[in-house]
Design a protein around this motif. Structure first.
Motif, PDB file in Angstrom:
ATOM      1  N   THR A  52     -24.684 -34.784  73.163  1.00 45.23           N
ATOM      2  CA  THR A  52     -24.419 -35.928  74.024  1.00 45.23           C
ATOM      3  C   THR A  52     -24.087 -35.393  75.409  1.00 45.23           C
ATOM      4  O   THR A  52     -24.210 -34.190  75.655  1.00 45.23           O
ATOM      5  CB  THR A  52     -23.289 -36.811  73.462  1.00 45.23           C
ATOM      6  N   GLY A  53     -23.694 -36.274  76.330  1.00 40.25           N
ATOM      7  CA  GLY A  53     -23.488 -35.869  77.708  1.00 40.25           C
ATOM      8  C   GLY A  53     -22.315 -34.928  77.897  1.00 40.25           C
ATOM      9  O   GLY A  53     -21.397 -34.862  77.078  1.00 40.25           O
ATOM     10  N   GLU A  54     -22.331 -34.205  79.011  1.00 44.60           N
ATOM     11  CA  GLU A  54     -21.226 -33.307  79.327  1.00 44.60           C
ATOM     12  C   GLU A  54     -19.922 -34.079  79.424  1.00 44.60           C
ATOM     13  O   GLU A  54     -18.853 -33.578  79.078  1.00 44.60           O
ATOM     14  CB  GLU A  54     -21.538 -32.554  80.619  1.00 44.60           C
ATOM     15  N   ILE A  62     -15.736 -43.011  72.572  1.00 51.75           N
ATOM     16  CA  ILE A  62     -14.357 -43.307  72.946  1.00 51.75           C
ATOM     17  C   ILE A  62     -13.599 -42.000  73.185  1.00 51.75           C
ATOM     18  O   ILE A  62     -13.680 -41.053  72.392  1.00 51.75           O
ATOM     19  CB  ILE A  62     -13.647 -44.136  71.849  1.00 51.75           C
ATOM     20  N   ASP A  63     -12.868 -41.953  74.299  1.00 53.41           N
ATOM     21  CA  ASP A  63     -12.040 -40.790  74.657  1.00 53.41           C
ATOM     22  C   ASP A  63     -12.845 -39.498  74.737  1.00 53.41           C
ATOM     23  O   ASP A  63     -12.300 -38.407  74.492  1.00 53.41           O
ATOM     24  CB  ASP A  63     -10.877 -40.623  73.665  1.00 53.41           C
ATOM     25  N   ASP A  64     -14.147 -39.602  75.056  1.00 49.76           N
ATOM     26  CA  ASP A  64     -14.999 -38.415  75.214  1.00 49.76           C
ATOM     27  C   ASP A  64     -14.954 -37.518  73.975  1.00 49.76           C
ATOM     28  O   ASP A  64     -15.029 -36.297  74.072  1.00 49.76           O
ATOM     29  CB  ASP A  64     -14.587 -37.636  76.465  1.00 49.76           C
ATOM     30  N   VAL A  94     -22.791 -30.719  70.454  1.00 49.85           N
ATOM     31  CA  VAL A  94     -22.914 -29.879  71.647  1.00 49.85           C
ATOM     32  C   VAL A  94     -23.070 -30.812  72.851  1.00 49.85           C
ATOM     33  O   VAL A  94     -23.300 -32.005  72.698  1.00 49.85           O
ATOM     34  CB  VAL A  94     -24.107 -28.904  71.559  1.00 49.85           C
ATOM     35  N   ARG A  95     -22.924 -30.236  74.038  1.00 49.47           N
ATOM     36  CA  ARG A  95     -23.023 -31.029  75.272  1.00 49.47           C
ATOM     37  C   ARG A  95     -24.199 -30.538  76.115  1.00 49.47           C
ATOM     38  O   ARG A  95     -24.477 -29.336  76.173  1.00 49.47           O
ATOM     39  CB  ARG A  95     -21.733 -30.904  76.083  1.00 49.47           C
ATOM     40  N   GLN A 114     -27.965 -40.058  74.398  1.00 51.88           N
ATOM     41  CA  GLN A 114     -27.346 -40.090  75.725  1.00 51.88           C
ATOM     42  C   GLN A 114     -27.994 -41.170  76.595  1.00 51.88           C
ATOM     43  O   GLN A 114     -28.296 -40.952  77.751  1.00 51.88           O
ATOM     44  CB  GLN A 114     -27.493 -38.706  76.373  1.00 51.88           C
ATOM     45  N   GLN A 115     -28.242 -42.329  76.004  1.00 56.88           N
ATOM     46  CA  GLN A 115     -28.829 -43.466  76.712  1.00 56.88           C
ATOM     47  C   GLN A 115     -30.182 -43.130  77.343  1.00 56.88           C
ATOM     48  O   GLN A 115     -30.468 -43.505  78.485  1.00 56.88           O
ATOM     49  CB  GLN A 115     -27.884 -44.004  77.789  1.00 56.88           C
ATOM     50  N   TYR A 116     -31.028 -42.435  76.592  1.00 57.16           N
ATOM     51  CA  TYR A 116     -32.340 -42.062  77.121  1.00 57.16           C
ATOM     52  C   TYR A 116     -33.337 -43.202  76.950  1.00 57.16           C
ATOM     53  O   TYR A 116     -33.669 -43.589  75.830  1.00 57.16           O
ATOM     54  CB  TYR A 116     -32.878 -40.814  76.418  1.00 57.16           C
ATOM     55  N   THR A 117     -33.826 -43.730  78.074  1.00 62.29           N
ATOM     56  CA  THR A 117     -34.893 -44.718  78.029  1.00 62.29           C
ATOM     57  C   THR A 117     -36.191 -44.033  77.626  1.00 62.29           C
ATOM     58  O   THR A 117     -36.540 -42.969  78.148  1.00 62.29           O
ATOM     59  CB  THR A 117     -35.064 -45.390  79.399  1.00 62.29           C
TER      60      THR A 117
END
Length: 283
Positions: A52-54, A62-64, A94-95, A114-117
């Motif tokens: 997912t994202g960094e 939630i809460d990264d 992993v990030r 990661q919200q990939y269109t």
């Protein structure tokens, strides 16, 4: 999950079919395979590596902390993992940055959420699963700016609007708003946000979840003007995998199952209902 993948995981773990059944993966007996989990395409034998994202924002994570399973995308990831036959303790996170993940080349993950269109251009470099979410589009502006007080689409037409070039947001500006002023298009959402902050545009169109994140986390003194009606190609998000990954078919089958059995709808209702709270529908 395919029979071949199940057999591969049995061999890699070195356990009996009865033990495997405890993880909720297999429902019947079968001989162990001589192939390894690595041969099946997983980055680490016996593990599912998800990226997912960094920084992962709410309401996706939630809460990264994606390992908590809290948040829409964290919950979707674990639901997919279960469909693939992995227990929660066998999931490793992993990030990655957004751009590095969609670049061609080897990946540090089995799939990335990661919200990939899903776009044809991106499909040239990576694979996608079938969609797990379809996003609407919303308008974001700064408080005290030209967009404050706008309550309908007619009020947006004369504003200088911005969006990322080639995005569903850009298409929505043209088809749902049809502005009388030429929209300003940028190479990334980050550039468009910078233009809004600098006063170069009056308002910015983003997919609704990203608009929520922007207003609540990284654009100070901003607000959501409203949600736009659907226009053009829908903004569908998919799990991202390496190009020609041997896992793509199985990950897609897992997402399809979650859609068909209502799991995705339930997770969307649980975690994303907050996106539309207090946001007007622009007509």
């Amino acid at each position: 999950m395919s029979r071949r993948i199940r057999l591969v995981r049995i061999a890699a773990a070195g356990i009996a079919v009865a033990a495997l059944a405890l993880t909720g993966c297999a429902s019947g007996s079968a001989p162990a395979s001589s192939e390894s989990a690595a041969d099946a395409g997983y980055l680490t034998p016996g593990k599912l590596t998800i990226a997912t994202g960094e920084t992962a924002y709410e309401p996706y994570v939630i809460d990264d902390d994606p390992a908590s399973g809290e948040g829409f995308e964290a919950a979707v990831a674990y639901a997919v993992a279960e469909e693939l036959g992995f227990a929660p303790e066998d999931v490793e996170w992993v990030r990655t940055s957004f751009e590095s993940a969609i670049a061609p080349g080897p990946k540090s993950f089995d799939f990335n959420i990661q919200q990939y269109t899903i776009t044809d251009e991106r499909k040239q470099a990576v694979d996608f699963s079938s969609p797990y979410y379809e996003a609407s589009q919303s308008v974001v502006a700064l408080k005290g700016g030209a967009a404050e007080g706008v309550t309908d689409i007619a009020g947006l037409k004369s504003l200088v609007l911005g969006a990322m070039s080639g995005s569903t947001s850009a298409t929505t500006i043209e088809q749902a708003i049809a502005p009388t002023t030429t929209p300003q298009l940028y190479s990334s959402n980050e550039d468009a946000v910078a233009a809004l902050k600098a006063g170069q545009i009056d308002a910015l169109v983003l997919d609704t979840p990203t608009a929520y994140t922007a207003v609540n986390f990284y654009i100070d003194d901003s607000f959501t003007v409203g949600e736009l009606p659907a226009a053009g190609v829908p903004d569908q998000w998919g799990l991202l995998l390496a190009k020609d990954s041997p896992l793509t078919a199985d990950v897609t089958a897992a997402v399809d199952t979650l859609r068909e059995n209502g799991t995705l709808d339930a997770l969307e209702e649980k975690w994303l209902a907050v996106l539309s709270e207090g946001v007007p529908q622009l007509q």
